[in-house]
Design an enzyme around this catalytic site. Structure first.
Site, PDB file in Angstrom:
ATOM      1  N   GLY A   1       0.786  -1.268   0.026  1.00 28.56           N
ATOM      2  CA  GLY A   1      -0.097  -0.213   0.058  1.00 28.56           C
ATOM      3  C   GLY A   1       0.923   1.150  -0.121  1.00 28.56           C
ATOM      4  O   GLY A   1       2.323   1.146   0.547  1.00 28.56           O
TER       5      GLY A   1
ATOM      6  N   GLN B   1       2.958   9.928   1.370  1.00 26.51           N
ATOM      7  CA  GLN B   1       4.197   9.234   1.629  1.00 26.51           C
ATOM      8  C   GLN B   1       5.218   9.702   0.335  1.00 26.51           C
ATOM      9  O   GLN B   1       6.260   9.174   0.480  1.00 26.51           O
ATOM     10  CB  GLN B   1       3.939   7.718   1.443  1.00 26.51           C
ATOM     11  CG  GLN B   1       3.444   7.154   2.846  1.00 26.51           C
ATOM     12  CD  GLN B   1       3.336   5.788   2.742  1.00 26.51           C
ATOM     13  OE1 GLN B   1       2.392   5.091   2.396  1.00 26.51           O
ATOM     14  NE2 GLN B   1       4.336   5.035   3.305  1.00 26.51           N
TER      15      GLN B   1
ATOM     16  N   CYS C   1       5.929  -0.164   7.478  1.00 26.24           N
ATOM     17  CA  CYS C   1       5.531   0.976   6.880  1.00 26.24           C
ATOM     18  C   CYS C   1       6.845   1.432   6.037  1.00 26.24           C
ATOM     19  O   CYS C   1       8.019   1.422   6.552  1.00 26.24           O
ATOM     20  CB  CYS C   1       5.165   2.209   7.840  1.00 26.24           C
ATOM     21  SG  CYS C   1       4.683   3.684   7.006  1.00 26.24           S
ATOM     22  N   LEU C   2       6.591   1.705   4.718  1.00 25.53           N
ATOM     23  CA  LEU C   2       7.663   2.051   3.912  1.00 25.53           C
ATOM     24  C   LEU C   2       8.239   3.363   4.279  1.00 25.53           C
ATOM     25  O   LEU C   2       9.184   3.810   4.105  1.00 25.53           O
ATOM     26  CB  LEU C   2       7.056   2.414   2.372  1.00 25.53           C
ATOM     27  CG  LEU C   2       6.553   0.954   1.803  1.00 25.53           C
ATOM     28  CD1 LEU C   2       6.066   1.362   0.504  1.00 25.53           C
ATOM     29  CD2 LEU C   2       7.614   0.229   1.890  1.00 25.53           C
TER      30      LEU C   2
ATOM     31  N   HIS D   1      -4.279   0.918   7.698  1.00 22.92           N
ATOM     32  CA  HIS D   1      -3.071   1.618   7.390  1.00 22.92           C
ATOM     33  C   HIS D   1      -2.897   2.749   6.515  1.00 22.92           C
ATOM     34  O   HIS D   1      -2.493   3.681   6.979  1.00 22.92           O
ATOM     35  CB  HIS D   1      -1.970   0.538   7.306  1.00 22.92           C
ATOM     36  CG  HIS D   1      -0.572   0.912   7.184  1.00 22.92           C
ATOM     37  ND1 HIS D   1       0.346   0.373   8.183  1.00 22.92           N
ATOM     38  CD2 HIS D   1       0.057   1.811   6.424  1.00 22.92           C
ATOM     39  CE1 HIS D   1       1.431   1.199   7.536  1.00 22.92           C
ATOM     40  NE2 HIS D   1       1.273   2.047   7.025  1.00 22.92           N
ATOM     41  N   GLU D   2      -3.432   2.386   5.280  1.00 25.68           N
ATOM     42  CA  GLU D   2      -3.338   3.518   4.386  1.00 25.68           C
ATOM     43  C   GLU D   2      -4.286   4.733   4.598  1.00 25.68           C
ATOM     44  O   GLU D   2      -3.891   5.784   4.467  1.00 25.68           O
ATOM     45  CB  GLU D   2      -3.529   2.813   3.031  1.00 25.68           C
ATOM     46  CG  GLU D   2      -2.676   1.885   2.658  1.00 25.68           C
ATOM     47  CD  GLU D   2      -1.106   2.059   2.741  1.00 25.68           C
ATOM     48  OE1 GLU D   2      -0.786   3.449   2.535  1.00 25.68           O
ATOM     49  OE2 GLU D   2      -0.399   1.432   3.126  1.00 25.68           O
TER      50      GLU D   2
ATOM     51  N   HIS E   1      -2.682   6.997   7.157  1.00 31.17           N
ATOM     52  CA  HIS E   1      -2.042   7.989   6.560  1.00 31.17           C
ATOM     53  C   HIS E   1      -2.549   9.341   6.057  1.00 31.17           C
ATOM     54  O   HIS E   1      -1.790  10.212   6.359  1.00 31.17           O
ATOM     55  CB  HIS E   1      -1.171   7.089   5.389  1.00 31.17           C
ATOM     56  CG  HIS E   1       0.102   6.316   5.654  1.00 31.17           C
ATOM     57  ND1 HIS E   1       1.216   7.184   6.349  1.00 31.17           N
ATOM     58  CD2 HIS E   1       0.568   5.175   5.654  1.00 31.17           C
ATOM     59  CE1 HIS E   1       1.962   6.152   6.442  1.00 31.17           C
ATOM     60  NE2 HIS E   1       1.750   4.917   5.975  1.00 31.17           N
TER      61      HIS E   1
HETATM   62 ZN    ZN Z   1       2.702   3.345   5.859  1.00 26.38          ZN
END
Ligand code: ZN
Length: 220
Positions: A74, A79, A132-133, A174-175, A178
């Site tokens: 995701g 991000q 998480c990226l 999660h997304e 964000h």
């Molecule tokens: Zn994330």
């Protein structure tokens, strides 16, 4: 003809579209911003046409390419430094049968979530390690709603109203978080925080029970 207020409105919006154009001028995956960058904490504007359809399509494609390259399951617009309520998800779920059953990690096709929001269905919670990226190198256990109802639009403006369970429900939460300026660490069990090395060497089990016992954190 545009009224003066329409024109002012458009002028105020121009910088965002221009910034996205600049972002897309480069080749390949977009740079992913890491925790500590305010854009991850500010929240996002609802999408209502700030990007023309062709630019939106290019932006979504860049999010997809960036998510694949990372690799991740995701990616939310903040991000890559863009404060718009847009995220993409996709999970081929390359896991063992044991992990698939324990985590409900089933394949999730590519989806674009525009203006998503979710609400829990029922009270069941599921706790698993996630990463998480934008927080590279670390994972932690998050107890999340086991099932959520997602309301959103897709990239064509069509209404999405769907129930998600298992790992896809985790990805959706999660997304969407964000887009509200939250990171998974905000509701993680901090005592579970584990490096990539610890994850590989110790906590690859399908569930976090052994980690909970060894590191001293509760599970629902
Ligand atoms: Zn994330």
């Amino acid at each position: 003809m545009a009224s003066p207020s329409d024109r002012a409105d458009r002028a105020a919006r121009a910088p965002l579209a221009e910034r996205v154009e600049q972002l897309l001028a480069g080749e390949g995956p977009l740079p992913i911003v890491a925790a500590g960058e305010p854009v991850l904490r500010r929240g996002t504007e609802p999408f209502d046409g700030q990007l023309e359809p062709a630019l939106l399509a290019r932006f979504v494609e860049a999010l997809r390419v960036t998510m694949h390259a990372a690799p991740g399951v995701g990616l939310a617009a903040p991000q890559v430094g863009v404060e718009l309520r847009i995220a993409v998800i996709e999970d081929p779920a390359p896991v063992t049968e044991e992990v698939r059953l324990a985590r409900g990690r089933v394949p999730q096709p590519f989806r674009v979530l525009v203006n998503p929001s979710y609400e829990p269905l029922g009270t069941a919670r599921a706790a698993f390690f996630e990463g998480c990226l934008s927080v590279p190198g670390w994972q932690a256990v998050v107890a999340r709603h086991a099932q959520v109802r997602l309301r959103a639009e897709d990239e064509t403006g069509r209404t999405v109203d769907e129930v998600f369970t298992g790992w896809p429900a985790r990805i959706v939460q999660h997304e969407t978080d964000h887009l509200d300026g939250m990171l998974y660490l905000d509701h993680a069990e901090l005592r579970s925080l584990s490096s990539g090395r610890a994850m590989a060497e110790r906590w690859a089990q399908p569930t976090p029970e052994a980690a909970a016992a060894a590191l001293g954190f509760p599970l629902p």
